[in-house]
Write an enzyme that holds these catalytic residues in place. Sequence first.
Site, PDB file in Angstrom:
ATOM      1  N   SER A  45       0.818  -1.213   0.000  1.00  0.00           N
ATOM      2  CA  SER A  45       0.000   0.000   0.000  1.00  0.00           C
ATOM      3  C   SER A  45       0.854   1.268   0.000  1.00  0.00           C
ATOM      4  O   SER A  45       1.996   1.263   0.461  1.00  0.00           O
ATOM      5  CB  SER A  45      -0.912   0.026   1.223  1.00  0.00           C
ATOM      6  OG  SER A  45      -1.777  -1.079   1.215  1.00  0.00           O
TER       7      SER A  45
HETATM    8  N1  SAH Z   1      -1.318  -4.642   4.033  1.00  0.00           N
HETATM    9  C1  SAH Z   1      -0.541  -4.663   2.820  1.00  0.00           C
HETATM   10  C2  SAH Z   1      -1.393  -4.410   1.613  1.00  0.00           C
HETATM   11  C3  SAH Z   1      -1.551  -5.647   0.842  1.00  0.00           C
HETATM   12  S1  SAH Z   1      -2.572  -5.517  -0.603  1.00  0.00           S
HETATM   13  C4  SAH Z   1       0.621  -3.686   2.948  1.00  0.00           C
HETATM   14  O1  SAH Z   1       1.132  -3.548   4.032  1.00  0.00           O
HETATM   15  O2  SAH Z   1       1.042  -3.090   1.982  1.00  0.00           O
HETATM   16  C5  SAH Z   1      -3.996  -6.394  -0.075  1.00  0.00           C
HETATM   17  C6  SAH Z   1      -3.805  -7.859   0.238  1.00  0.00           C
HETATM   18  O3  SAH Z   1      -5.110  -8.368   0.525  1.00  0.00           O
HETATM   19  C7  SAH Z   1      -3.272  -8.717  -0.891  1.00  0.00           C
HETATM   20  O4  SAH Z   1      -2.098  -9.359  -0.472  1.00  0.00           O
HETATM   21  C8  SAH Z   1      -4.399  -9.735  -1.160  1.00  0.00           C
HETATM   22  O5  SAH Z   1      -3.923 -11.034  -1.473  1.00  0.00           O
HETATM   23  C9  SAH Z   1      -5.125  -9.723   0.167  1.00  0.00           C
HETATM   24  N2  SAH Z   1      -6.509 -10.196   0.105  1.00  0.00           N
HETATM   25  C10 SAH Z   1      -7.444  -9.996  -0.851  1.00  0.00           C
HETATM   26  N3  SAH Z   1      -8.591 -10.599  -0.531  1.00  0.00           N
HETATM   27  C11 SAH Z   1      -8.397 -11.209   0.677  1.00  0.00           C
HETATM   28  C12 SAH Z   1      -9.208 -11.999   1.541  1.00  0.00           C
HETATM   29  N4  SAH Z   1     -10.471 -12.319   1.244  1.00  0.00           N
HETATM   30  N5  SAH Z   1      -8.670 -12.433   2.698  1.00  0.00           N
HETATM   31  C13 SAH Z   1      -7.389 -12.133   3.042  1.00  0.00           C
HETATM   32  N6  SAH Z   1      -6.576 -11.403   2.266  1.00  0.00           N
HETATM   33  C14 SAH Z   1      -7.064 -10.933   1.100  1.00  0.00           C
END
Ligand code: SAH
Length: 218
Positions: free
Chosen positions: A68
């Site tokens: 993010s």
């Molecule tokens: N928190 C992260 C952002 C990751 S992007 C950071 O620090 O940058 C969002 C993440 O959500 C992705 O890795 C994706 O695989 C995950 N995601 C999407 N749908 C999901 C679900 N139903 N349960 C758990 N994770 C999910």
Amino acid sequence: MSRHQGIGMTSQRTRERLAARLGDAGIRDVRVLDVMRRVPRHLFVDEALATRAYEDTALPIGYGQTISQPYTVARMTEVLMEVEPKKVLEVGSGCGYQSAVLAHLVAEVYSVERIQALVRRARESLSELRINNVRLRHGDGYAGWPVHAPYDAILVAAAPTEVPPALLEQLADGGRLVIPTGNGREQRLICITREGNICHERELEPVSFVPLTAGVER
Ligand code: SAH
């Protein structure tokens, strides 16, 4: 020797600059700014992208996912900190950067990620930083993580079209949920505070997240 040593000397300075920029962009909580200054974001991205780690932008982490944007991480964290949470659930761990930020501010972090390979990577990065108050789980975040509920705060890092009911159920009284919702490229960031069985909703700013996808991936 740790990974990404090449930028080791400059990363502290570029991190200072990032924190200053986040302050200018409106982040007010000094605890959050301090943590943004301390967490080495370059350890959470591929080496080829490490030199861009302190730009205020989302970057690819593989599997069609992103780390993010620092502003968004700081903003969501700041909004959660208003309720002084001790136990936080994160949905969508990705590479674990947001988890690391939370780990410096709250006692216990629980985080659910649907892509197994990312769970492994997040675990490695967090242990490299000797962060030991984050528990990661491979699972579908639509269901939250019921065994450790209730949570003082829940942060969702991927966008569903509607707020998953399980997350509201796992929110403590007085607890707060920060979540992007919508199905376009741009979504609404909303903040829900639970008081008894009443939920107060407040709309924050427009954001851009990957979609919250049902089910898990090996
Ligand atoms: N928190 C992260 C952002 C990751 S992007 C950071 O620090 O940058 C969002 C993440 O959500 C992705 O890795 C994706 O695989 C995950 N995601 C999407 N749908 C999901 C679900 N139903 N349960 C758990 N994770 C999910």
